[in-house]
Design an enzyme around this catalytic site. Structure first.
Site, mmCIF file in Angstrom:
data_model
loop_
_atom_site.group_PDB
_atom_site.id
_atom_site.type_symbol
_atom_site.label_atom_id
_atom_site.label_comp_id
_atom_site.label_asym_id
_atom_site.label_seq_id
_atom_site.Cartn_x
_atom_site.Cartn_y
_atom_site.Cartn_z
ATOM 1 N N CYS A 21 0.899 -1.143 -0.142
ATOM 2 C CA CYS A 21 0.028 0.034 0.086
ATOM 3 C C CYS A 21 0.672 1.382 0.129
ATOM 4 O O CYS A 21 1.969 1.226 0.305
ATOM 5 C CB CYS A 21 -1.093 -0.039 1.242
ATOM 6 S SG CYS A 21 -2.307 1.169 0.920
ATOM 7 N N LYS A 79 -12.334 -4.956 1.954
ATOM 8 C CA LYS A 79 -11.639 -4.196 3.368
ATOM 9 C C LYS A 79 -12.347 -2.906 3.523
ATOM 10 O O LYS A 79 -12.748 -2.381 2.413
ATOM 11 C CB LYS A 79 -10.146 -3.550 2.657
ATOM 12 C CG LYS A 79 -9.786 -2.771 3.818
ATOM 13 C CD LYS A 79 -8.036 -2.425 3.594
ATOM 14 C CE LYS A 79 -7.563 -1.222 4.564
ATOM 15 N NZ LYS A 79 -6.269 -1.123 4.074
ATOM 16 N N ARG A 132 -11.028 7.564 3.334
ATOM 17 C CA ARG A 132 -11.067 6.695 2.469
ATOM 18 C C ARG A 132 -12.157 5.888 2.065
ATOM 19 O O ARG A 132 -11.989 4.784 1.284
ATOM 20 C CB ARG A 132 -10.209 5.337 3.257
ATOM 21 C CG ARG A 132 -8.729 5.798 3.939
ATOM 22 C CD ARG A 132 -7.816 4.748 3.807
ATOM 23 N NE ARG A 132 -6.705 4.915 4.739
ATOM 24 C CZ ARG A 132 -5.569 5.770 4.866
ATOM 25 N NH1 ARG A 132 -5.602 6.605 3.781
ATOM 26 N NH2 ARG A 132 -4.727 5.595 5.627
ATOM 27 N N LYS A 144 -11.766 -7.533 6.214
ATOM 28 C CA LYS A 144 -11.071 -6.624 7.380
ATOM 29 C C LYS A 144 -12.163 -5.484 7.426
ATOM 30 O O LYS A 144 -12.424 -4.810 6.673
ATOM 31 C CB LYS A 144 -9.722 -6.232 6.836
ATOM 32 C CG LYS A 144 -9.018 -5.221 7.628
ATOM 33 C CD LYS A 144 -7.978 -4.733 7.001
ATOM 34 C CE LYS A 144 -7.317 -3.548 7.794
ATOM 35 N NZ LYS A 144 -6.323 -2.712 7.272
#
Ligand code: PBG
Length: 328
Positions: free
Chosen positions: A120, A195, A217, A248
């Site tokens: 990332c 995620k 995000r 997650k």
């Protein structure tokens, strides 16, 4: 025929009965320990919001790994905090970057330990977003080129598995293609497939100094209210070549873990994230809960929901507790 013929308590009344009919077992084999590496020497710096977790320089990380290996934890997930952040996260794909140095040092000292690396950009960008910014948004396709470069640099350094956590569309195929072209077709990808844009990442962002400097995000991580979408994300990542898919966070998303495991016959990982860890540590620190029991109950719940693999900051403590319970 109901009560009094059926009395479910009969096979609950002693520990040996309970052991005999137990449906879910947690083993150290299932655990991955996330760790943070920083530049420098002689550094072991506690992360305030994650008691027991530290920033390590490579030398002291190796010391810590002796314990990890001794506990027979099969693998670690490595995060790097660079010397310098910039708009393009240049240190993330630098062969002399902190993660690349750490991978080489770990693999030469502990060749069998699985070194999994997080792919990332947010730890490396000055703006704290997971990709390259264009007109105030993360530019998906431009970011893919960078993710592929990061992945190749980790593979060159000797990483055993790569874990893209950025949530850009098409990153698994971009990484798979780049790896295959350079002779790394044997290196698996564990994708953070589902995620969520979760507030449970708070302590991690403090640890990685990766809080976005503007916005959030939600333009790339999943909406916390969605479940069907998680299945679509997993299907796409598998089509693109993911070997293991991850959900997650874990604890608020047990339904997602269950659905994903029911639908896809591949190994499923779940990330018991920093906020989940911090909550247990804080409550236990106040004497409000029994830390070891709540930790084990949490991990067993994640496993029972369908996770084959659990990424957890409790890995060392859980491995220790599991070992103790084997003793008479
Ligand atoms: C990087 C990344 C994050 C986590 C793992 N990889 C942070 C984020 O997406 O903001 C969170 C881990 C945790 O909270 O324990 N993108």
């Amino acid at each position: 025929m109901p009560f009094p013929v059926h009395r479910p308590r009969r096979i609950r009344l002693s520990e040996n009965f309970r052991r005999m009919v137990r449906e879910t077992h947690l083993a150290v084999d299932n655990l991955i320990y996330p760790m943070f590496v920083v530049p420098g020497q002689g550094i072991k710096r506690p992360i305030q919001s994650m008691p027991g977790i530290n920033h390590f320089s490579v030398d002291l990380l190796l010391e810590e790994l002796k314990k990890v290996c001794e506990l027979k934890i099969p693998g670690i997930l490595l995060f790097g905090i660079p010397q310098k952040k910039d708009d393009f996260g240049s240190e993330s794909y630098d062969p002399e970057g902190i993660v690349q140095q750490a991978i080489r040092a770990i693999k030469s000292r502990f060749p069998d330990l699985l070194v999994i690396t997080d792919i990332c950009m947010c730890e490396y960008t000055a703006h704290g977003h997971c990709g390259i910014i264009k007109n105030g948004q993360v530019d998906n396709d431009r970011t893919l080129e960078f993710l592929a470069k990061i992945a190749v640099s980790h593979a060159e350094a000797g990483a055993d598995m790569l874990a893209p956590s950025d949530m850009m569309d098409g990153r698994v195929s971009a990484i798979r293609k780049a790896l295959d072209e350079r002779g790394y077709s044997h290196i698996p990808i564990m994708s953070y497939a589902a995620k969520y844009a979760s507030s449970f990442y708070g302590p991690f962002r403090q640890a990685a100094e990766s809080t976005p400097q503007f916005g959030d995000r939600r333009g790339y991580q999943m909406d916390v209210a969605n479940a069907e979408e998680a299945l679509r994300e997993c299907a796409l990542d598998l089509e693109e070549g993911a070997d293991i898919i991850m959900v997650k966070p874990a604890l608020g998303y047990l339904d997602i873990i269950y659905r994903v495991k029911s639908k896809f016959s591949v190994p499923v990982a779940a990330y018991n994230v920093s906020g989940e860890y911090a909550m247990i540590k804080a409550a236990a620190g106040n004497g409000w809960i029994d830390e070891t029991r709540v930790m084990m109950e949490t991990l067993i719940s994640i496993k029972r929901a369908g996770a084959d693999i659990i990424l957890t900051y409790f890995a060392k403590e859980a491995a220790f507790a599991l070992r103790q319970s084997l003793l008479p």
